[in-house]
Design a protein around this motif. Structure first.
Motif, PDB file in Angstrom:
ATOM      1  N   GLY A  92      30.044  20.748  60.249  1.00 34.94           N
ATOM      2  CA  GLY A  92      30.559  19.390  60.507  1.00 34.94           C
ATOM      3  C   GLY A  92      29.425  18.386  60.412  1.00 34.94           C
ATOM      4  O   GLY A  92      28.627  18.398  59.468  1.00 34.94           O
ATOM      5  N   GLY A  93      29.312  17.568  61.448  1.00 36.39           N
ATOM      6  CA  GLY A  93      28.274  16.544  61.458  1.00 36.39           C
ATOM      7  C   GLY A  93      26.865  17.121  61.527  1.00 36.39           C
ATOM      8  O   GLY A  93      25.895  16.422  61.276  1.00 36.39           O
ATOM      9  N   SER A  94      26.754  18.387  61.833  1.00 38.85           N
ATOM     10  CA  SER A  94      25.430  19.022  61.864  1.00 38.85           C
ATOM     11  C   SER A  94      25.099  19.672  60.522  1.00 38.85           C
ATOM     12  O   SER A  94      24.168  20.469  60.427  1.00 38.85           O
ATOM     13  CB  SER A  94      25.387  20.084  62.969  1.00 38.85           C
ATOM     14  N   SER A 155      26.252  20.390  70.649  1.00 38.03           N
ATOM     15  CA  SER A 155      26.788  21.034  71.851  1.00 38.03           C
ATOM     16  C   SER A 155      26.071  22.352  72.138  1.00 38.03           C
ATOM     17  O   SER A 155      25.993  22.784  73.274  1.00 38.03           O
ATOM     18  CB  SER A 155      28.274  21.324  71.659  1.00 38.03           C
ATOM     19  N   GLY A 156      25.579  22.980  71.094  1.00 38.85           N
ATOM     20  CA  GLY A 156      24.954  24.298  71.242  1.00 38.85           C
ATOM     21  C   GLY A 156      25.975  25.397  71.431  1.00 38.85           C
ATOM     22  O   GLY A 156      25.611  26.527  71.758  1.00 38.85           O
ATOM     23  N   THR A 158      29.036  25.702  69.256  1.00 42.61           N
ATOM     24  CA  THR A 158      29.973  25.861  68.144  1.00 42.61           C
ATOM     25  C   THR A 158      29.958  27.285  67.576  1.00 42.61           C
ATOM     26  O   THR A 158      28.880  27.820  67.251  1.00 42.61           O
ATOM     27  CB  THR A 158      29.638  24.815  67.059  1.00 42.61           C
ATOM     28  N   THR A 161      28.158  28.128  64.087  1.00 38.89           N
ATOM     29  CA  THR A 161      26.697  28.014  64.143  1.00 38.89           C
ATOM     30  C   THR A 161      26.122  29.134  65.005  1.00 38.89           C
ATOM     31  O   THR A 161      25.104  29.747  64.665  1.00 38.89           O
ATOM     32  CB  THR A 161      26.296  26.648  64.747  1.00 38.89           C
ATOM     33  N   GLY A 220      27.102  10.877  67.846  1.00 37.34           N
ATOM     34  CA  GLY A 220      28.024  11.970  67.516  1.00 37.34           C
ATOM     35  C   GLY A 220      27.625  12.597  66.188  1.00 37.34           C
ATOM     36  O   GLY A 220      26.944  11.962  65.368  1.00 37.34           O
ATOM     37  N   GLY A 221      28.046  13.834  65.966  1.00 29.24           N
ATOM     38  CA  GLY A 221      27.650  14.581  64.779  1.00 29.24           C
ATOM     39  C   GLY A 221      27.780  13.807  63.473  1.00 29.24           C
ATOM     40  O   GLY A 221      26.824  13.707  62.695  1.00 29.24           O
ATOM     41  N   ARG A 222      28.952  13.233  63.241  1.00 30.30           N
ATOM     42  CA  ARG A 222      29.174  12.612  61.930  1.00 30.30           C
ATOM     43  C   ARG A 222      28.432  11.284  61.761  1.00 30.30           C
ATOM     44  O   ARG A 222      28.417  10.717  60.683  1.00 30.30           O
ATOM     45  CB  ARG A 222      30.667  12.458  61.681  1.00 30.30           C
ATOM     46  N   GLN A 301      34.672  13.658  56.353  1.00 32.72           N
ATOM     47  CA  GLN A 301      34.603  13.988  57.780  1.00 32.72           C
ATOM     48  C   GLN A 301      34.541  12.727  58.634  1.00 32.72           C
ATOM     49  O   GLN A 301      35.224  12.616  59.660  1.00 32.72           O
ATOM     50  CB  GLN A 301      33.378  14.860  58.079  1.00 32.72           C
ATOM     51  N   GLU A 305      37.717  12.466  61.120  1.00 36.29           N
ATOM     52  CA  GLU A 305      37.509  12.725  62.557  1.00 36.29           C
ATOM     53  C   GLU A 305      37.472  11.435  63.373  1.00 36.29           C
ATOM     54  O   GLU A 305      37.843  11.425  64.542  1.00 36.29           O
ATOM     55  CB  GLU A 305      36.213  13.518  62.790  1.00 36.29           C
ATOM     56  N   GLN A 450      36.635  13.470  68.853  1.00 40.52           N
ATOM     57  CA  GLN A 450      37.428  14.283  67.917  1.00 40.52           C
ATOM     58  C   GLN A 450      38.236  15.320  68.700  1.00 40.52           C
ATOM     59  O   GLN A 450      38.051  16.521  68.518  1.00 40.52           O
ATOM     60  CB  GLN A 450      36.557  14.939  66.823  1.00 40.52           C
TER      61      GLN A 450
HETATM   62  O1  PA5 Z   1      31.218  14.812  64.315  1.00 43.84           O
HETATM   63  C1  PA5 Z   1      31.189  15.684  65.180  1.00 43.84           C
HETATM   64  O2  PA5 Z   1      30.810  15.438  66.338  1.00 43.84           O
HETATM   65  C2  PA5 Z   1      31.604  17.110  64.871  1.00 43.84           C
HETATM   66  O3  PA5 Z   1      32.022  17.260  63.567  1.00 43.84           O
HETATM   67  C3  PA5 Z   1      30.434  18.063  65.122  1.00 43.84           C
HETATM   68  O4  PA5 Z   1      29.352  17.650  64.353  1.00 43.84           O
HETATM   69  C4  PA5 Z   1      30.769  19.521  64.760  1.00 43.84           C
HETATM   70  O5  PA5 Z   1      31.913  19.924  65.435  1.00 43.84           O
HETATM   71  C5  PA5 Z   1      29.611  20.443  65.139  1.00 43.84           C
HETATM   72  O6  PA5 Z   1      29.313  20.325  66.482  1.00 43.84           O
HETATM   73  P1  PA5 Z   1      27.935  20.781  67.095  1.00 43.84           P
HETATM   74  O7  PA5 Z   1      26.863  19.941  66.515  1.00 43.84           O
HETATM   75  O8  PA5 Z   1      28.106  20.565  68.554  1.00 43.84           O
HETATM   76  O9  PA5 Z   1      27.767  22.231  66.752  1.00 43.84           O
END
Ligand code: PA5
Length: 490
Positions: A92-94, A155-156, A158, A161, A220-222, A301, A305, A450
């Motif tokens: 995702g955002g990561s 979040s650590g 997911t 990941t 936030g991630g994105r 994304q 989201e 999200q």
């Molecule tokens: O935009 C967001 O916050 C999400 O898409 C997160 O990036 C994605 O769910 C991954 O989460 P995390 O970085 O906690 O592993």
């Protein structure tokens, strides 16, 4: 100095008629709503507390402390010089911002040719799927002693990941030995989550092991490329100050109060009107550039989201100017345009047929690049392609697509990017981030959470018996079974 330009002629009734295009009076009318949204966003941005807990800290990322930037740049150089391969784990955002940067800012086929990489490591992205094949192949092929690992999770927690990190860690340990942790950097929340806990434990044993960078509170991630993505940029040799300058310039341009002077506000307002008044619920982003395809994936994304929401937002004000955003559970809105990522010219031979002749429920946003790093000129063959440059042909294909859509009264707009450099690419990202934040205000939803993504996670956690699943969620899952009748499976 050249800058990004936003051409919205074809979003207007001027070119596609009032049934499908936005009229002057509709635009004038929405300007008042934009003004209110602008004031609201500006008030939040002016308050560090609001910014951090509502999720708008990303807007000040271009003004990060130089010391922190220098530290990232140094770490990036160290990794880049010391290793042949770097694996990034995240989803995702990561993940998407890093992948977008990789494809936009590095030459094509970067991993394949040492001459292109100029001494930099090969870059791999994993942990963005639970498909076992790619990770299996990668770990079976790379030498762990020559590989650095960067695990990114705000979040650590997911699953994707975490699973990939478990495998990669085991692989590193086996191949490198006790000090394998020195080949790991974690980018995660500064205090919370199991990844942060792990970092703290490992650091206590060996300060060179499990080094870490923080995901800044309120990012936030994105919206995090200018935070989580910086180490990746430093590793591939991008000057971080250029990136941040580009993003900062766009923040300045796109926080202008006047709708007509603010390209991101105009973009958001036009898309919002096209959605609400003309039924354009599908948003196609179509860069005419192979290297910007992943940037379009990143945008998918961001839009999905941020704005695809079931409930409206209820603003609760407390302690003076502080505010909290709650889901307004009494108002089911089910809003949000559906983003689609495409690329010219490739997808002119695919999705374009539907865009031109299928349901007229879409807007198309083109991204057009002014100058390419390298162009190709065709030899003088005597036919219609003789002596033409690829850049000219690509530009012409975009112009032709725009014309064909307009003829069929299908709204589109174009973002002109002078060149795909770190400076302009950062502007592009910030443009979309601000536009999305504003559109969230216009729609009355929280663009920085999200909640919908939680459903599948909770189901998985429940089945996998992850500790701490609330009773309420367990009951919800038990009371909503998916019925599978054998007769309906053929
Ligand atoms: O935009 C967001 O916050 C999400 O898409 C997160 O990036 C994605 O769910 C991954 O989460 P995390 O970085 O906690 O592993």
């Amino acid at each position: 100095m050249k800058q990004l330009q936003f051409d919205f002629n074809n979003m207007l009734s001027l070119n596609v008629g009032a049934k499908h295009g936005i009229t002057d009076s509709e635009l004038r009318h929405v300007a008042k709503k934009v003004r209110e949204a602008h004031i609201h966003l500006q008030n939040i941005v002016a308050s560090p507390e609001n910014r951090a807990h509502l999720g708008l800290e990303w807007i000040v990322l271009p003004r990060q402390e130089e010391k922190a930037i220098r530290r990232i740049q140094r770490l990036g150089r160290e990794i880049s010089r010391g290793y042949e391969n770097v694996i990034f784990l995240g989803i995702g955002g990561s993940f998407l911002g890093l992948k977008a940067a990789q494809d936009a800012l590095c030459a094509p086929y970067y991993n394949d040719f040492a001459g292109i990489r100029q001494g930099k490591p090969r870059i791999y992205f994993e942990g963005n799927n639970l498909d076992p094949e790619p990770l299996n192949t990668l770990l079976g092929s790379l030498n762990p002693k020559r590989t650095f690992v960067i695990v990114i999770s705000k979040s650590g927690e997911t699953t994707e990941t975490r699973a990939a990190f478990t495998m990669v860690e085991q692989w590193l340990k086996k191949g490198v030995g006790a000090r394998y942790g020195r080949q790991i950097v974690a980018i995660t929340d500064p205090v919370a989550g199991s990844l942060r806990k792990r970092v703290t434990e490992e650091q206590r044993k060996d300060t060179k092991s499990f080094r870490s960078l923080p995901v800044i509170k309120g990012v936030g991630g994105r919206y995090s490329e200018f935070n989580m993505g910086l180490l990746h940029l430093a590793i591939i040799g991008v000057d971080l100050t250029g990136v941040l300058k580009g993003a900062q310039l766009m923040v300045r341009r796109c926080t202008a109060a006047s709708l007509y002077k603010n390209p991101a506000y105009l973009y958001a307002a036009l898309q919002y009107l096209a959605y609400q008044k003309k039924g354009k619920s599908i948003a196609i982003l179509m860069p005419f550039s192979e290297t910007l395809k992943s940037t379009a994936d990143w945008y998918v994304q961001l839009l999905a989201e941020s704005l695809g929401k079931k409930y409206g937002r209820r603003i609760v004000r407390y302690s003076g100017n502080l505010e909290r955003w709650d889901q307004d559970r009494d108002t089911v809105v089910n809003v949000g345009r559906t983003p689609v990522s495409a690329r010219g010219t490739n997808d002119l031979h695919s999705i374009q047929q539907n865009t031109i002749e299928g349901e007229n429920n879409k807007t198309v946003t083109f991204i057009r690049v002014g100058r390419f790093r390298h162009d190709i000129t065709l030899p003088p063959t005597g036919d219609f392609l003789s002596g033409r440059s690829y850049a000219r042909l690509l530009g012409l294909a975009q112009e032709a697509t725009e014309w064909a859509l307009t003829r069929e009264r299908r709204p589109s707009c174009t973002i002109y990017v002078p060149e795909v450099t770190p400076f302009y690419w950062a502007q592009l990202l910030m443009f979309f981030e601000i536009a999305t934040a504003l559109e969230g205000e216009l729609l009355g939803v929280n663009a920085f959470d999200q909640p919908g993504v939680e459903g599948y996670k909770q189901y998985m956690y429940y089945i996998l018996k992850k500790p701490g699943i609330p009773q309420r969620i367990a009951r919800d899952i038990q009371s909503h079974p998916v019925r599978k009748k054998a007769g309906f499976i053929v």
